[in-house]
Design a protein around this motif. Structure first.
Motif, short mmCIF file in Angstrom:
data_model
loop_
_atom_site.label_atom_id
_atom_site.label_comp_id
_atom_site.label_asym_id
_atom_site.label_seq_id
_atom_site.Cartn_x
_atom_site.Cartn_y
_atom_site.Cartn_z
N ASP A 287 27.62 69.12 64.14
CA ASP A 287 26.70 68.17 63.50
C ASP A 287 26.79 68.27 61.98
O ASP A 287 26.77 67.25 61.27
CB ASP A 287 25.26 68.43 63.94
N PHE A 288 26.91 69.50 61.49
CA PHE A 288 27.03 69.74 60.05
C PHE A 288 28.32 69.12 59.50
O PHE A 288 28.32 68.46 58.45
CB PHE A 288 27.01 71.24 59.82
N ARG A 290 30.03 66.65 60.88
CA ARG A 290 29.94 65.19 60.96
C ARG A 290 29.15 64.65 59.77
O ARG A 290 29.49 63.60 59.20
CB ARG A 290 29.32 64.76 62.28
N LYS A 291 28.09 65.34 59.41
CA LYS A 291 27.24 64.89 58.29
C LYS A 291 27.99 64.92 56.97
O LYS A 291 27.93 63.97 56.18
CB LYS A 291 26.00 65.77 58.21
N HIS A 292 28.73 66.01 56.72
CA HIS A 292 29.32 66.20 55.41
C HIS A 292 30.77 65.75 55.28
O HIS A 292 31.26 65.53 54.16
CB HIS A 292 29.20 67.67 55.00
N ALA A 295 30.60 61.25 56.58
CA ALA A 295 29.66 60.30 55.96
C ALA A 295 30.39 59.44 54.93
O ALA A 295 31.30 59.91 54.25
CB ALA A 295 28.53 61.06 55.32
#
Length: 295
Positions: A287-288, A290-292, A295
């Motif tokens: 998840d981390f 994918r976020k960074h 994005a």
């Protein structure tokens, strides 16, 4: 056969094993001390064997149709000639993808870390796991021999080679230019280190790794995700000073401590593995990224 867990071992034996795998005591020292806890016909050598990794099973097989994996070589800036690593890509990638550098423990690129790289790739990232031991012949297929070789590395050069690997990933034609790093134990220390020297590193995840010295923290601009084990006194001892430096320098970070777990809880090849904690930490890691990175 029933799989052994950390609960099958005396906590003092687990502490001794941690000292052994990190070079604080040698094999003879472990066997001598562990003999005090060998009961019921189990020998000290049997305890060491039971705690050592077994690579019989993988979570993502090398032949999994979702991935394409191969070994690649790339130039070393340190005069080694070339370095080698395990490159894994999604089989049906569409468009350019972010890349994740996967950094092994203190034994080199063993089958477990190759499996971890494949797990990253099935999440739709390019994964690359270098073998720091390649200049000395590569991972020797034996954990004890790998650990022995590891002590012979020049860490200044080795760290520079990991920096070179991030540069390679950033410039890959298949890549989006965004790069993150995830590391375990020794590799966790590298994941904490790289943000101090790699400009524009987009995300770093450290599993129970040694912390960056407080004096180096002002150089960090990379978001951090840090996973630690509750029963890992050696690593947790350095956390308060690291956290204070991160806060003082306004570095974005998230820190999780997993209750009841031992150092190495994510490594599913040893009894220190904690399935629930490992799965949760992995979900948080993906998840981390994918976020960074996406994005």
């Amino acid at each position: 056969m029933t799989r052994l867990t950390q609960h099958d071992f005396d906590p003092e034996v687990l502490k001794l094993f941690d000292q052994y795998v990190h070079g604080q005591i040698d094999r003879r020292g472990f066997l001598s001390e562990a003999g005090r806890y060998a009961v019921g016909g189990v020998t000290a050598a049997g305890l060491l064997s039971a705690l050592s990794p077994s690579f019989a099973a993988t979570m993502v097989a090398p032949t999994d149709p979702r991935i394409q994996a191969r070994y690649v070589e790339y130039p070393s800036p340190q005069g080694y000639g070339t370095l080698r690593g395990y490159l894994v890509m999604p089989a049906n990638a569409k468009g350019k993808l972010p890349a994740v550098l996967v950094v092994h423990e203190n034994r080199g690129l063993n089958p477990h870390i190759e499996d971890v790289a494949r797990r990253v790739a099935v999440e739709n990232f390019i994964a690359f796991a270098p073998d720091a031991l390649f200049p000395l012949g590569g991972y020797p297929g034996d954990e004890d021999k790998g650990r022995e070789l590891f002590g012979k590395l020049d860490q200044v050069k080795t760290r520079a080679d990991f920096v070179a690997a991030t540069d390679m990933l950033r410039k890959m034609p298949e890549g989006s230019g965004k790069v993150g790093v995830v590391g375990f134990c020794y590799g966790g220390g590298i994941a904490n280190y790289l943000p101090t020297v790699v400009k524009g590193l987009d995300a770093a995840v450290a599993f129970y790794g040694s912390q960056t010295p407080a004096a180096e923290v002002p150089k960090m601009k990379t978001p951090l995700l840090i996973h630690d084990a509750e029963k890992d006194e050696r690593i947790l001892a350095g956390w308060p000073a690291y956290e204070a430096a991160l806060k003082a320098n306004k570095v974005e970070y998230t820190h999780y401590v997993y209750p009841g777990t031992q150092h190495g809880f994510h490594n599913d090849t040893t009894p220190r593995y904690d399935e629930a904690a490992a799965k949760l930490a992995w979900t948080r890691t993906m998840d981390f990224f994918r976020k960074h990175l996406k994005a």
